[in-house]
Design a protein around this motif. Structure first.
Motif, PDB file in Angstrom:
ATOM      1  N   ASN A   1     116.646 -75.652 -30.459  1.00  0.00           N
ATOM      2  CA  ASN A   1     115.269 -76.120 -30.513  1.00  0.00           C
ATOM      3  C   ASN A   1     114.251 -75.008 -30.722  1.00  0.00           C
ATOM      4  O   ASN A   1     113.049 -75.270 -30.697  1.00  0.00           O
ATOM      5  N   ASP A   2     114.753 -73.785 -30.896  1.00  0.00           N
ATOM      6  CA  ASP A   2     113.868 -72.634 -31.083  1.00  0.00           C
ATOM      7  C   ASP A   2     112.900 -72.465 -29.913  1.00  0.00           C
ATOM      8  O   ASP A   2     111.778 -71.994 -30.088  1.00  0.00           O
ATOM      9  N   THR A   3     113.348 -72.858 -28.722  1.00  0.00           N
ATOM     10  CA  THR A   3     112.520 -72.690 -27.527  1.00  0.00           C
ATOM     11  C   THR A   3     112.404 -71.211 -27.213  1.00  0.00           C
ATOM     12  O   THR A   3     113.424 -70.523 -27.117  1.00  0.00           O
ATOM     13  N   PRO A   4     111.208 -70.677 -27.058  1.00  0.00           N
ATOM     14  CA  PRO A   4     111.065 -69.240 -26.781  1.00  0.00           C
ATOM     15  C   PRO A   4     111.757 -68.855 -25.475  1.00  0.00           C
ATOM     16  O   PRO A   4     111.738 -69.614 -24.493  1.00  0.00           O
ATOM     17  N   PHE A   5     112.371 -67.674 -25.461  1.00  0.00           N
ATOM     18  CA  PHE A   5     113.018 -67.212 -24.238  1.00  0.00           C
ATOM     19  C   PHE A   5     112.011 -67.020 -23.105  1.00  0.00           C
ATOM     20  O   PHE A   5     112.375 -67.110 -21.931  1.00  0.00           O
ATOM     21  N   GLU A   6     110.765 -66.765 -23.435  1.00  0.00           N
ATOM     22  CA  GLU A   6     109.749 -66.657 -22.405  1.00  0.00           C
ATOM     23  C   GLU A   6     109.628 -67.968 -21.632  1.00  0.00           C
ATOM     24  O   GLU A   6     109.567 -67.981 -20.399  1.00  0.00           O
ATOM     25  N   GLU A   7     109.636 -69.084 -22.350  1.00  0.00           N
ATOM     26  CA  GLU A   7     109.569 -70.398 -21.714  1.00  0.00           C
ATOM     27  C   GLU A   7     110.861 -70.719 -20.960  1.00  0.00           C
ATOM     28  O   GLU A   7     110.837 -71.247 -19.844  1.00  0.00           O
ATOM     29  N   LEU A   8     111.993 -70.396 -21.568  1.00  0.00           N
ATOM     30  CA  LEU A   8     113.278 -70.653 -20.919  1.00  0.00           C
ATOM     31  C   LEU A   8     113.417 -69.854 -19.625  1.00  0.00           C
ATOM     32  O   LEU A   8     113.949 -70.344 -18.628  1.00  0.00           O
ATOM     33  N   ALA A   9     112.930 -68.615 -19.642  1.00  0.00           N
ATOM     34  CA  ALA A   9     112.978 -67.777 -18.440  1.00  0.00           C
ATOM     35  C   ALA A   9     112.105 -68.364 -17.337  1.00  0.00           C
ATOM     36  O   ALA A   9     112.507 -68.406 -16.162  1.00  0.00           O
TER      37      ALA A   9
ATOM     38  N   ALA B   1     118.385 -61.390 -24.346  1.00  0.00           N
ATOM     39  CA  ALA B   1     117.017 -61.884 -24.353  1.00  0.00           C
ATOM     40  C   ALA B   1     116.641 -62.615 -23.069  1.00  0.00           C
ATOM     41  O   ALA B   1     115.584 -62.357 -22.486  1.00  0.00           O
ATOM     42  N   GLY B   2     117.503 -63.551 -22.624  1.00  0.00           N
ATOM     43  CA  GLY B   2     117.178 -64.332 -21.437  1.00  0.00           C
ATOM     44  C   GLY B   2     117.034 -63.491 -20.176  1.00  0.00           C
ATOM     45  O   GLY B   2     115.995 -63.548 -19.494  1.00  0.00           O
ATOM     46  N   PRO B   3     118.045 -62.699 -19.823  1.00  0.00           N
ATOM     47  CA  PRO B   3     117.925 -61.856 -18.632  1.00  0.00           C
ATOM     48  C   PRO B   3     116.743 -60.890 -18.692  1.00  0.00           C
ATOM     49  O   PRO B   3     116.082 -60.659 -17.679  1.00  0.00           O
TER      50      PRO B   3
END
Length: 310
Positions: free
Chosen positions: A283-291, A64-66
């Motif tokens: 924290n259920d942080t969306p991967f879109e935000e993490l990216a 998901a992240g990459p």
């Protein structure tokens, strides 16, 4: 074409049902790709406007992240980007037919050897994400067993179950080989394919009660940040250290040269990816935000990738 479209639909439904989520990546399928870009970026990315890049994505959190980072970089370069949530074998078939352009999480040369042997004439390794990462069977540190040979003596202690992810994944195929090599079915064990989410839920429940449990594991994964775990030794060496690659089909560099140049310079550290996965899990942080955060924190590296530099 009709066959692959049918597989796409089936794979997407299967993955969504199995993983119990998909979050922002599933919702991102079919996006226009320019949302969130600055006006200047959109003005400067006209050369690729109208061209759509499609990523195949499994339900694994390591993918998901990459995938989301790559999506945002290619959008900055002016591409429309879509993400298709599919079972792993369908992604490889989709790349062969050029309906999937990139896959960010191929474990080679060992875990996905069967798929590579089937499709290698049509596919290519675009970049190495990270190197020398382990796969295998994992137990909590409080479990006395140190090797797969040890667990054979007490199947009832583990309820006779080894929990794993979706059928068709490389680690599931390797686990079947392990079951056969150690005669574990005869000993009373059963391999339990489900989904990553279901497997981790089982791990969490067992650990909360300090009960023995066996799952399939790999790094990077947030489970190694969340819990005190260990890989079981596997003397017959079915499980080996892998590298993780970005894959595409032969000819992608001519079809989408800028996208290829950007992703041919892609890499990420295991530590960075595990931090993203941990933040998402906790924290259920969306991967879109993490990216987006990763891009901001690694802007020099991203700029070099965008410019086609190593």
């Amino acid at each position: 074409m009709k066959r692959l479209l049918q597989l796409f639909v089936l794979g997407a439904l299967t993955a969504l049902t199995a993983c119990g989520g998909g979050g922002d990546e599933a919702a991102g399928s079919g996006s226009t790709g320019n949302e969130g870009q600055s006006e200047e970026a959109q003005q400067n990315s006209g050369n690729n406007k109208g061209e759509t890049i499609t990523f195949g994505k499994t339900s694994w959190t390591s993918t998901a992240g990459p995938t989301q980072i790559a999506k945002q970089m290619l959008e900055e370069a002016g591409y429309n980007v879509e993400i298709e949530l599919l079972d792993q074998p369908v992604i490889w078939e989709g790349m062969q037919s050029e309906e999937i352009d990139f896959f960010m999480d191929a474990w080679l040369p060992y875990t996905e050897e069967q798929l590579w042997n089937e499709y290698q004439d049509d596919l290519q390794k675009v970049a190495t994400s990270y190197e020398q990462v382990p796969t295998g069977w994992v137990v909590p540190e409080y479990v006395e067993a140190e090797s797969i040979s040890d667990i054979k003596e007490n199947p009832e202690k583990f309820g006779g179950k080894i929990y794993t992810i979706g059928a068709g994944a490389g680690i599931v195929n390797t686990s079947k080989e392990v079951m056969a090599d150690y005669n574990l079915e005869e000993a009373g064990f059963e391999l339990m394919p489900s989904s990553e989410t279901a497997m981790i839920s089982e791990l969490k429940t067992k650990i909360s009660n300090e009960e023995p449990v066996i799952i399939t594991g790999w790094r990077p994964h947030s489970m190694f940040v969340d819990y005190d775990l260990k890989f079981l030794e596997e003397p017959k060496e079915n499980f080996k250290y892998d590298n993780v690659y970005v894959l595409s089909y032969q000819g992608i560099q001519e079809k989408y040269p800028e996208a290829y140049n950007i992703l041919s310079n892609w890499s990420i550290s295991v530590d960075d990816l595990e931090k993203m996965m941990y933040e998402h899990a906790q924290n259920d942080t969306p991967f879109e935000e993490l990216a987006a955060n990763w891009i901001e924190e690694n802007q020099d590296k991203v700029d070099a990738m965008m410019e086609g530099q190593n």
